[in-house]
Scaffold this motif. Structure first.
Motif, PDB file in Angstrom:
ATOM      1  N   ALA A  36      -2.861  -3.690  -8.775  1.00  0.00           N
ATOM      2  CA  ALA A  36      -1.957  -3.310  -9.859  1.00  0.00           C
ATOM      3  C   ALA A  36      -0.566  -3.911  -9.652  1.00  0.00           C
ATOM      4  CB  ALA A  36      -1.872  -1.790  -9.949  1.00  0.00           C
ATOM      5  N   ALA A  37      -0.092  -3.910  -8.385  1.00  0.00           N
ATOM      6  CA  ALA A  37       1.216  -4.505  -8.113  1.00  0.00           C
ATOM      7  C   ALA A  37       1.201  -6.016  -8.328  1.00  0.00           C
ATOM      8  CB  ALA A  37       1.632  -4.178  -6.674  1.00  0.00           C
ATOM      9  N   ALA A  38       0.108  -6.674  -7.945  1.00  0.00           N
ATOM     10  CA  ALA A  38       0.013  -8.121  -8.147  1.00  0.00           C
ATOM     11  C   ALA A  38       0.024  -8.463  -9.630  1.00  0.00           C
ATOM     12  CB  ALA A  38      -1.260  -8.652  -7.485  1.00  0.00           C
ATOM     13  N   ILE A  39      -0.698  -7.693 -10.433  1.00  0.00           N
ATOM     14  CA  ILE A  39      -0.688  -7.930 -11.878  1.00  0.00           C
ATOM     15  C   ILE A  39       0.697  -7.645 -12.454  1.00  0.00           C
ATOM     16  CG2 ILE A  39      -1.658  -7.171 -14.081  1.00  0.00           C
ATOM     17  CD1 ILE A  39      -4.266  -6.629 -12.633  1.00  0.00           C
ATOM     18  N   GLY A  40       1.354  -6.602 -11.916  1.00  0.00           N
ATOM     19  CA  GLY A  40       2.703  -6.295 -12.380  1.00  0.00           C
ATOM     20  C   GLY A  40       3.681  -7.418 -12.101  1.00  0.00           C
ATOM     21  N   VAL A  41       3.544  -8.058 -10.927  1.00  0.00           N
ATOM     22  CA  VAL A  41       4.438  -9.156 -10.582  1.00  0.00           C
ATOM     23  C   VAL A  41       4.173 -10.378 -11.452  1.00  0.00           C
ATOM     24  CG1 VAL A  41       5.017 -10.797  -8.739  1.00  0.00           C
ATOM     25  CG2 VAL A  41       4.816  -8.360  -8.231  1.00  0.00           C
ATOM     26  N   THR A  42       2.900 -10.661 -11.716  1.00  0.00           N
ATOM     27  CA  THR A  42       2.550 -11.890 -12.441  1.00  0.00           C
ATOM     28  C   THR A  42       2.652 -11.748 -13.954  1.00  0.00           C
ATOM     29  OG1 THR A  42       0.227 -11.238 -12.333  1.00  0.00           O
ATOM     30  CG2 THR A  42       1.044 -12.685 -10.603  1.00  0.00           C
ATOM     31  N   LEU A  43       2.325 -10.570 -14.489  1.00  0.00           N
ATOM     32  CA  LEU A  43       2.265 -10.416 -15.946  1.00  0.00           C
ATOM     33  C   LEU A  43       3.414  -9.594 -16.522  1.00  0.00           C
ATOM     34  CD1 LEU A  43      -1.578  -9.826 -16.509  1.00  0.00           C
ATOM     35  CD2 LEU A  43      -0.282 -11.967 -16.619  1.00  0.00           C
ATOM     36  N   PHE A  44       3.916  -8.620 -15.771  1.00  0.00           N
ATOM     37  CA  PHE A  44       4.972  -7.753 -16.297  1.00  0.00           C
ATOM     38  C   PHE A  44       6.367  -8.148 -15.832  1.00  0.00           C
ATOM     39  CE2 PHE A  44       1.237  -4.990 -16.642  1.00  0.00           C
ATOM     40  CZ  PHE A  44       1.391  -4.516 -17.936  1.00  0.00           C
ATOM     41  N   GLY A  45       6.478  -9.204 -15.048  1.00  0.00           N
ATOM     42  CA  GLY A  45       7.795  -9.643 -14.612  1.00  0.00           C
ATOM     43  C   GLY A  45       8.391  -8.803 -13.503  1.00  0.00           C
ATOM     44  N   GLU A  46       7.604  -7.976 -12.817  1.00  0.00           N
ATOM     45  CA  GLU A  46       8.117  -7.206 -11.703  1.00  0.00           C
ATOM     46  C   GLU A  46       8.324  -8.115 -10.495  1.00  0.00           C
ATOM     47  OE1 GLU A  46       5.353  -4.076 -11.072  1.00  0.00           O
ATOM     48  OE2 GLU A  46       5.843  -3.011 -12.923  1.00  0.00           O
ATOM     49  N   ASN A  47       9.132  -7.671  -9.547  1.00  0.00           N
ATOM     50  CA  ASN A  47       9.407  -8.473  -8.361  1.00  0.00           C
ATOM     51  C   ASN A  47       9.606  -7.551  -7.167  1.00  0.00           C
ATOM     52  OD1 ASN A  47      11.891  -7.345  -8.918  1.00  0.00           O
ATOM     53  ND2 ASN A  47      12.746  -9.235  -9.762  1.00  0.00           N
ATOM     54  N   PHE A  48       9.809  -8.171  -6.023  1.00  0.00           N
ATOM     55  CA  PHE A  48      10.051  -7.409  -4.808  1.00  0.00           C
ATOM     56  C   PHE A  48      11.550  -7.231  -4.588  1.00  0.00           C
ATOM     57  CE2 PHE A  48       5.908  -9.444  -3.937  1.00  0.00           C
ATOM     58  CZ  PHE A  48       5.161  -8.286  -3.728  1.00  0.00           C
ATOM     59  N   ARG A  49      11.915  -6.100  -4.049  1.00  0.00           N
ATOM     60  CA  ARG A  49      13.322  -5.822  -3.773  1.00  0.00           C
ATOM     61  C   ARG A  49      13.836  -6.707  -2.635  1.00  0.00           C
ATOM     62  NH1 ARG A  49      11.246  -0.484  -4.659  1.00  0.00           N
ATOM     63  NH2 ARG A  49      12.203   0.486  -6.490  1.00  0.00           N
ATOM     64  N   TYR A  50      15.144  -6.884  -2.587  1.00  0.00           N
ATOM     65  CA  TYR A  50      15.859  -7.589  -1.511  1.00  0.00           C
ATOM     66  C   TYR A  50      15.530  -9.073  -1.442  1.00  0.00           C
ATOM     67  CZ  TYR A  50      15.876  -2.660  -0.249  1.00  0.00           C
ATOM     68  OH  TYR A  50      15.967  -1.286  -0.296  1.00  0.00           O
ATOM     69  N   GLY A  51      15.073  -9.643  -2.546  1.00  0.00           N
ATOM     70  CA  GLY A  51      14.921 -11.084  -2.631  1.00  0.00           C
ATOM     71  C   GLY A  51      13.884 -11.657  -1.680  1.00  0.00           C
ATOM     72  N   ALA A  52      14.281 -12.753  -1.004  1.00  0.00           N
ATOM     73  CA  ALA A  52      13.344 -13.438  -0.109  1.00  0.00           C
ATOM     74  C   ALA A  52      12.969 -12.558   1.075  1.00  0.00           C
ATOM     75  CB  ALA A  52      13.964 -14.752   0.381  1.00  0.00           C
ATOM     76  N   LEU A  53      13.924 -11.768   1.571  1.00  0.00           N
ATOM     77  CA  LEU A  53      13.617 -10.862   2.684  1.00  0.00           C
ATOM     78  C   LEU A  53      12.591  -9.819   2.268  1.00  0.00           C
ATOM     79  CD1 LEU A  53      14.142  -9.785   5.523  1.00  0.00           C
ATOM     80  CD2 LEU A  53      16.069  -8.456   4.578  1.00  0.00           C
ATOM     81  N   GLY A  54      12.747  -9.264   1.093  1.00  0.00           N
ATOM     82  CA  GLY A  54      11.783  -8.276   0.615  1.00  0.00           C
ATOM     83  C   GLY A  54      10.409  -8.877   0.404  1.00  0.00           C
ATOM     84  N   THR A  55      10.383 -10.121  -0.084  1.00  0.00           N
ATOM     85  CA  THR A  55       9.085 -10.785  -0.261  1.00  0.00           C
ATOM     86  C   THR A  55       8.392 -11.005   1.073  1.00  0.00           C
ATOM     87  OG1 THR A  55       9.939 -11.901  -2.236  1.00  0.00           O
ATOM     88  CG2 THR A  55       7.946 -12.812  -1.214  1.00  0.00           C
ATOM     89  N   SER A  56       9.153 -11.419   2.083  1.00  0.00           N
ATOM     90  CA  SER A  56       8.572 -11.620   3.413  1.00  0.00           C
ATOM     91  C   SER A  56       8.074 -10.305   4.002  1.00  0.00           C
ATOM     92  CB  SER A  56       9.612 -12.247   4.349  1.00  0.00           C
ATOM     93  OG  SER A  56      10.066 -13.487   3.840  1.00  0.00           O
ATOM     94  N   LEU A  57       8.866  -9.239   3.834  1.00  0.00           N
ATOM     95  CA  LEU A  57       8.434  -7.933   4.334  1.00  0.00           C
ATOM     96  C   LEU A  57       7.185  -7.454   3.597  1.00  0.00           C
ATOM     97  CD1 LEU A  57      11.880  -6.108   4.717  1.00  0.00           C
ATOM     98  CD2 LEU A  57      10.410  -6.999   6.543  1.00  0.00           C
TER      99      LEU A  57
END
Length: 326
Positions: A232-253
Motif C-alpha cells: 500500500a505504501a509503495a502504491i501510495g508513493v508511485t500513484l498518489f504522490g506520497e514520499n518519505f520524510r527527511y528527504g534522501a536520509l529518510g529514503t535511505s532509512l
C-alpha cells in the motif's frame, strides 16, 4: 482522554483482535486439512472472520482519531501480540529464532511506515484503477500458481501469505480512493471500485486461510502483516504522490527498514523449515532397520538348507515340497 490516546488504544485493541483471529485461523487450518480455503462449516472459521472484521473496524475508527503515521505502525504489533497469545491459549510456543524474526519484521515495518509521508488527498482516475486491478489480480494468479508448484509446505504457505498481503494492500488503496471520491449519489465508477474491494478482500481472506496449512502461525502472519502495508505504501508513493520524510536520509532509512523487515521474514521462514525437518531426522535416527526377507530357493526349499544338504532348523523354516515332487 484525548483523541491521540483513543487512537493508540483502539490501534492496540485492533492488533489484539487481528492476532486472535490469526490464531483461530491457524487452528482451523490444522483441524480441517481437507478444506484449505474456506471451511464454511467450521464454527472457528466464522469466529476468526468476526475477529478480523472487528479489528478492521477498530482500525478505521483509530484512523479517524489519530494520524496515519501513528496508527499504521501500531498495526504492525499484531505479530508481537500473536506469539504470546498462542503460547497462552493454544500451547503453541515460539522459539528464540521465531521471536527474533517477529521483532525484526515488526520494527522494520513500523520504521518504514513512520517514515512514509502523506501528500494532498487525491484519487486515482478510472484508467489507473483498471490497470491497478488487472496488475493485482495478475500478480495474485502468478503467486497462486507458484505456490501450487512448491513441494515444501512452509515455502508454499509463505507465498500464499504474500499473495494475501498483496490482495489486502490493493484493497486498502481502492478503499482510500472510494473514501476520497465518495458522494451521496455514488457514481457508477465507485460501484466498480466497491466490487474490486470486495473481490480483493475475499481473495485475501481465502489465501490467508490457506497459508496457515503446514507453516504454523508466525511465518504466514508476519508475511501478511508486512506485505500488506508495504505494498500500500509503495502504491501510495508511485500513484498518489506520497514520499518519505527527511528527504534522501529518510529514503535511505526506509530502505534499511525494508531490508530489516525482509530479514525477519526470511528468519521466520527458515525457522519453520528447520522445525519441519527436525521430527523426520529424529525418526530416521531412532528407526530400526527392517529384517531382510529369507532367501528361498526354487520349490520353496530354504537356501541355507539346500546348500548344506541337511535339515537344520526346519522347525521354523519347514520347506513346502510341490505336489509334483511328492
Amino acid at each position: 482522554m484525548s483523541a491521540l490516546v483513543w487512537s493508540v488504544l483502539l490501534s492496540l485493541v485492533s492488533a489484539v483482535a487481528y492476532a486472535a483471529g490469526a490464531i483461530v485461523q491457524e487452528r482451523v487450518a490444522t483441524t480441517a486439512p481437507g478444506r484449505p480455503f474456506a471451511p464454511l462449516r467450521h464454527g472457528g472459521w466464522w469466529v476468526a472472520m468476526t475477529l478480523n472484521g472487528f479489528g478492521a473496524a477498530l482500525h478505521v475508527v483509530a484512523l479517524a482519531y489519530g494520524p496515519l503515521s501513528l496508527v499504521q505502525p501500531l498495526g504492525a504489533l499484531t505479530i508481537v501480540f500473536a506469539l504470546p497469545m498462542a503460547a497462552a491459549f493454544v500451547r503453541r510456543r515460539a522459539g528464540a529464532t521465531a521471536w527474533r524474526g517477529a521483532v525484526m519484521a515488526t520494527v522494520g515495518l513500523a520504521g518504514l511506515l513512520s517514515l512514509t509521508g502523506s501528500a494532498d488527498t487525491s484519487s486515482l482516475p478510472g484508467g489507473e484503477r483498471v490497470v491497478l486491478a488487472l496488475a493485482t489480480f495478475g500478480g495474485l494468479a502468478v503467486l497462486f500458481l507458484a505456490a501450487r508448484r512448491m513441494r515444501k509446505p512452509v515455502v508454499r504457505s509463505v507465498i500464499l501469505a504474500a499473495a494475501a498481503g498483496m490482495a489486502f494492500g490493493a484493497a486498502s488503496v481502492f478503499t482510500k480512493t472510494v473514501a476520497v471520491d465518495w458522494t451521496s449519489e455514488v457514481p457508477a465508477a465507485e460501484w466498480a471500485s466497491l466490487l474490486a474491494i470486495a473481490g480483493l478482500a475475499t481473495t485475501g481472506m481465502l489465501l490467508s486461510q490457506a497459508s496457515y496449512r503446514g507453516a504454523g502461525l508466525a511465518a504466514p502472519l508476519a508475511t501478511v502483516t508486512v506485505v500488506n502495508p508495504v505494498l500500500a505504501a509503495a502504491i501510495g508513493v508511485t500513484l498518489f504522490g506520497e514520499n518519505f520524510r527527511y528527504g534522501a536520509l529518510g529514503t535511505s532509512l526506509a530502505l534499511g527498514c525494508g531490508v530489516l523487515a525482509a530479514g525477519g521474514l526470511v528468519l521466520l521462514t527458515t525457522e519453520r523449515l528447520t522445525a519441519a525437518r527436525t521430527p523426520r531426522s529424529r525418526a530416521d535416527r531412532t528407526a530400526q532397520p527392517e529384517p531382510l526377507p529369507r532367501v528361498t530357493a526354487q520349490y520353496g526349499i530354504p537356501q541355507r538348507e539346500r546348500l548344506s544338504g541337511g535339515t537344520a532348523d526346519r522347525g521354523s523354516d519347514q520347506a513346502v515340497t510341490p505336489p509334483a515332487l511328492r
